[in-house]
Scaffold this motif. Structure first.
Motif, short mmCIF file in Angstrom:
data_model
loop_
_atom_site.label_atom_id
_atom_site.label_comp_id
_atom_site.label_asym_id
_atom_site.label_seq_id
_atom_site.Cartn_x
_atom_site.Cartn_y
_atom_site.Cartn_z
N ARG A 58 0.81 -1.21 0.00
CA ARG A 58 0.00 0.00 0.00
C ARG A 58 0.85 1.28 0.00
NH1 ARG A 58 -4.46 1.29 4.71
NH2 ARG A 58 -5.59 2.95 3.64
N VAL A 59 1.96 1.27 0.76
CA VAL A 59 2.75 2.49 0.93
C VAL A 59 3.30 3.01 -0.40
CG1 VAL A 59 4.83 3.47 1.98
CG2 VAL A 59 3.30 2.05 3.36
N PRO A 60 3.95 2.18 -1.23
CA PRO A 60 4.44 2.71 -2.52
C PRO A 60 3.32 3.26 -3.41
CG PRO A 60 5.42 0.58 -2.06
CD PRO A 60 4.33 0.78 -1.05
N LEU A 61 2.14 2.67 -3.31
CA LEU A 61 1.02 3.16 -4.12
C LEU A 61 0.56 4.54 -3.65
CD1 LEU A 61 -0.99 -0.16 -4.51
CD2 LEU A 61 0.08 1.15 -6.35
N TRP A 62 0.56 4.77 -2.34
CA TRP A 62 0.21 6.10 -1.85
C TRP A 62 1.31 7.11 -2.19
CZ3 TRP A 62 -4.42 7.26 -1.41
CH2 TRP A 62 -5.38 6.43 -0.79
N VAL A 63 2.57 6.66 -2.18
CA VAL A 63 3.66 7.54 -2.62
C VAL A 63 3.46 7.91 -4.09
CG1 VAL A 63 6.14 7.64 -3.10
CG2 VAL A 63 5.33 6.68 -0.94
N ALA A 64 3.09 6.92 -4.89
CA ALA A 64 2.82 7.18 -6.31
C ALA A 64 1.66 8.15 -6.47
CB ALA A 64 2.50 5.86 -7.02
N CYS A 65 0.64 8.02 -5.62
CA CYS A 65 -0.50 8.93 -5.68
C CYS A 65 -0.06 10.37 -5.41
CB CYS A 65 -1.56 8.49 -4.67
SG CYS A 65 -3.08 9.46 -4.71
N GLY A 66 0.78 10.55 -4.38
CA GLY A 66 1.27 11.89 -4.06
C GLY A 66 2.12 12.48 -5.18
N LEU A 67 2.99 11.67 -5.77
CA LEU A 67 3.82 12.15 -6.88
C LEU A 67 2.96 12.47 -8.10
CD1 LEU A 67 6.85 9.70 -6.59
CD2 LEU A 67 6.88 12.16 -6.18
N SER A 68 1.90 11.69 -8.30
CA SER A 68 1.00 11.94 -9.43
C SER A 68 0.28 13.27 -9.27
CB SER A 68 -0.03 10.81 -9.56
OG SER A 68 0.60 9.60 -9.89
N VAL A 69 -0.14 13.58 -8.03
CA VAL A 69 -0.77 14.87 -7.77
C VAL A 69 0.21 16.00 -8.08
CG1 VAL A 69 -1.66 16.38 -5.96
CG2 VAL A 69 -2.43 14.00 -6.09
N THR A 70 1.48 15.82 -7.69
CA THR A 70 2.51 16.82 -7.98
C THR A 70 2.66 17.01 -9.48
OG1 THR A 70 3.68 16.22 -5.95
CG2 THR A 70 4.93 17.42 -7.63
N ALA A 71 2.64 15.91 -10.22
CA ALA A 71 2.79 15.99 -11.68
C ALA A 71 1.60 16.66 -12.35
CB ALA A 71 2.99 14.59 -12.26
N GLY A 72 0.42 16.51 -11.77
CA GLY A 72 -0.78 17.04 -12.42
C GLY A 72 -1.34 18.30 -11.82
N CYS A 73 -0.59 18.93 -10.88
CA CYS A 73 -1.20 20.03 -10.12
C CYS A 73 -1.36 21.33 -10.91
CB CYS A 73 -0.41 20.30 -8.84
SG CYS A 73 1.21 21.04 -9.10
N THR A 74 -0.85 21.40 -12.14
CA THR A 74 -1.09 22.60 -12.95
C THR A 74 -1.96 22.30 -14.17
OG1 THR A 74 1.02 22.25 -14.09
CG2 THR A 74 1.03 23.76 -12.22
N LEU A 75 -2.64 21.16 -14.15
CA LEU A 75 -3.51 20.82 -15.28
C LEU A 75 -4.59 21.87 -15.48
CD1 LEU A 75 -4.48 18.84 -17.47
CD2 LEU A 75 -5.82 17.67 -15.70
N LEU A 76 -5.12 22.43 -14.40
CA LEU A 76 -6.18 23.41 -14.52
C LEU A 76 -5.75 24.61 -15.35
CD1 LEU A 76 -9.05 24.22 -13.71
CD2 LEU A 76 -8.11 25.26 -11.65
N MET A 77 -4.48 25.00 -15.23
CA MET A 77 -3.98 26.13 -16.02
C MET A 77 -4.02 25.81 -17.52
SD MET A 77 -3.59 27.71 -13.32
CE MET A 77 -3.23 27.44 -11.60
N ASP A 78 -3.69 24.57 -17.86
CA ASP A 78 -3.76 24.15 -19.27
C ASP A 78 -5.20 24.16 -19.76
OD1 ASP A 78 -0.98 23.62 -19.26
OD2 ASP A 78 -1.32 21.61 -18.46
#
Length: 299
Positions: A58-78
C-alpha cells in the motif's frame, strides 16, 4: 463484481497507466532540452506504482498517488488556456499533467483495493458535509474577484493600473477572447471563479445529485488536484518570503511588498477554495457511490 475481481481490474488498469506514463515521462526527460519538472514526478510515480503493484504494498502506491498529484497540479492552467483559445506552454507538459491527475485517481484506488474496500454503505454520509463549505469558497474568492474586477474596470491596485494589466496580458500572448473580455471590463479568471463557486453548490445541493455523476466530478477532481497543492505550497512560500527566509521577485509589480500583497490574495483564494472543493467532492463521491450501489442491488 466481487472484491477480488475489482482489485484485479484496478491493478491491471493502474499497471497499464504506469507503463504508459513512465515511458512518456522518461522520453520527455531524455528528448526535450528542457523537460517539464512534472515529467520527473510522473516518472517517479510510475516507478512507485509498479513497485507497489508487484509487491501488493500500500505504501508505494500512496507515494505514487502523491507524486501523481505533484505531476498534475497545474492541469487546470492548461484547461483554462484551452478554454479561452490560448495554446498551452508545452504539449508534452499538458499530457504529463493529465496523466498525473489520472494516475492520482488510479494509484489511490489501487492502494485502497490492495487492503480491501470498505462497505460503501457503512459510514457513508447521509447529509451535506456542512452548509459552510460553499460559503467558505465564496469568502476566500471575494478579495481575489474584487481585485481582478477592479483592474478590469480600469482601476489601480498594488501600484498597477488596469491599462498596465491589459498591456501585460498582450505581451504574455493572451488570446483575443481573453483580451476582449478585459476590454469589456470582465476578467476571464473571475468568470472561472464564479463557475467554480457554482460547482461547489452543485456538489452539496440535492439538485446536483440528479446530474450524471461524471459531470460535476470531472471538473471537481481537476480543481481539487490542482488548487489544493498549488494554493497551500504557494502560501508556504509566501510565508517564508514574508519573513525574509527566501527572496521573491517583484515581477510586474513595482515593489516586493505589492508582490506579496497580490500573492496573499491569490493563494488564499486558491487554497481556501481548493480545501472547500476537496471536502465537497469527497462527500459527493461517497454519496453518489452509495446511491449507485443501492440501485444495483434492486431486483
Amino acid at each position: 463484481m466481487t472484491s477480488k475481481n475489482l482489485t484485479s481490474n484496478v491493478s491491471a488498469v493502474c499497471g497499464w497507466w504506469a507503463a504508459v506514463a513512465g515511458a512518456l515521462a522518461v522520453g520527455a526527460g531524455l528528448l526535450e532540452s528542457r523537460p517539464p519538472l512534472a515529467a520527473w514526478a510522473l516518472a517517479g510515480a510510475a516507478a512507485a506504482a509498479g513497485a507497489g503493484l508487484a509487491a501488493r504494498a500500500r505504501v508505494p502506491l500512496w507515494v505514487a498517488c502523491g507524486l501523481s498529484v505533484t505531476a498534475g497540479c497545474t492541469l487546470l492552467m492548461d484547461v483554462l488556456a484551452l478554454l479561452f483559445g490560448q495554446g498551452v506552454d508545452s504539449v508534452t507538459g499538458a499530457v504529463v499533467h493529465a496523466l498525473g491527475l489520472v494516475g492520482a485517481l488510479l494509484t489511490g484506488a489501487a492502494a485502497r483495493a490492495v487492503t480491501g474496500r470498505p462497505n460503501p454503505a457503512a459510514g457513508a454520509p447521509t447529509g451535506p458535509p456542512g452548509r459552510w463549505i460553499p460559503y467558505l469558497g465564496v469568502l476566500t474568492f471575494l478579495p481575489y474577484v474584487a481585485m481582478k474586477l477592479h483592474w478590469a474596470l480600469g482601476g489601480t491596485f498594488a501600484g498597477v493600473s488596469g491599462a498596465e494589466v491589459l498591456a501585460q496580458s498582450e505581451r504574455n500572448g493572451a488570446s483575443g477572447l481573453w483580451l476582449t473580455l478585459e476590454r469589456w471590463g470582465l476578467d476571464a479568471t473571475v468568470l472561472m471563479a464564479l463557475a467554480g463557486i457554482l460547482l461547489l453548490f452543485c456538489l452539496i445541493r440535492p439538485w446536483g445529485l440528479r446530474l450524471p455523476r461524471w459531470l460535476p466530478l470531472t471538473p471537481a477532481l481537476i480543481g481539487t488536484a490542482t488548487l489544493v497543492p498549488y494554493g497551500l505550497l504557494g502560501l508556504g512560500y509566501l510565508a517564508l518570503a514574508q519573513t525574509g527566509a527566501v527572496g521573491i521577485r517583484s515581477g510586474d509589480f513595482d515593489s516586493e511588498d505589492h508582490t506579496l500583497l497580490v500573492g496573499w490574495i491569490g493563494y488564499t483564494a486558491f487554497s481556501g477554495y481548493g480545501v472547500a472543493l476537496l471536502a465537497a467532492t469527497r462527500w459527493y463521491w461517497r454519496r453518489t457511490r452509495e446511491h449507485a450501489g443501492a440501485v444495483s442491488r434492486l431486483p
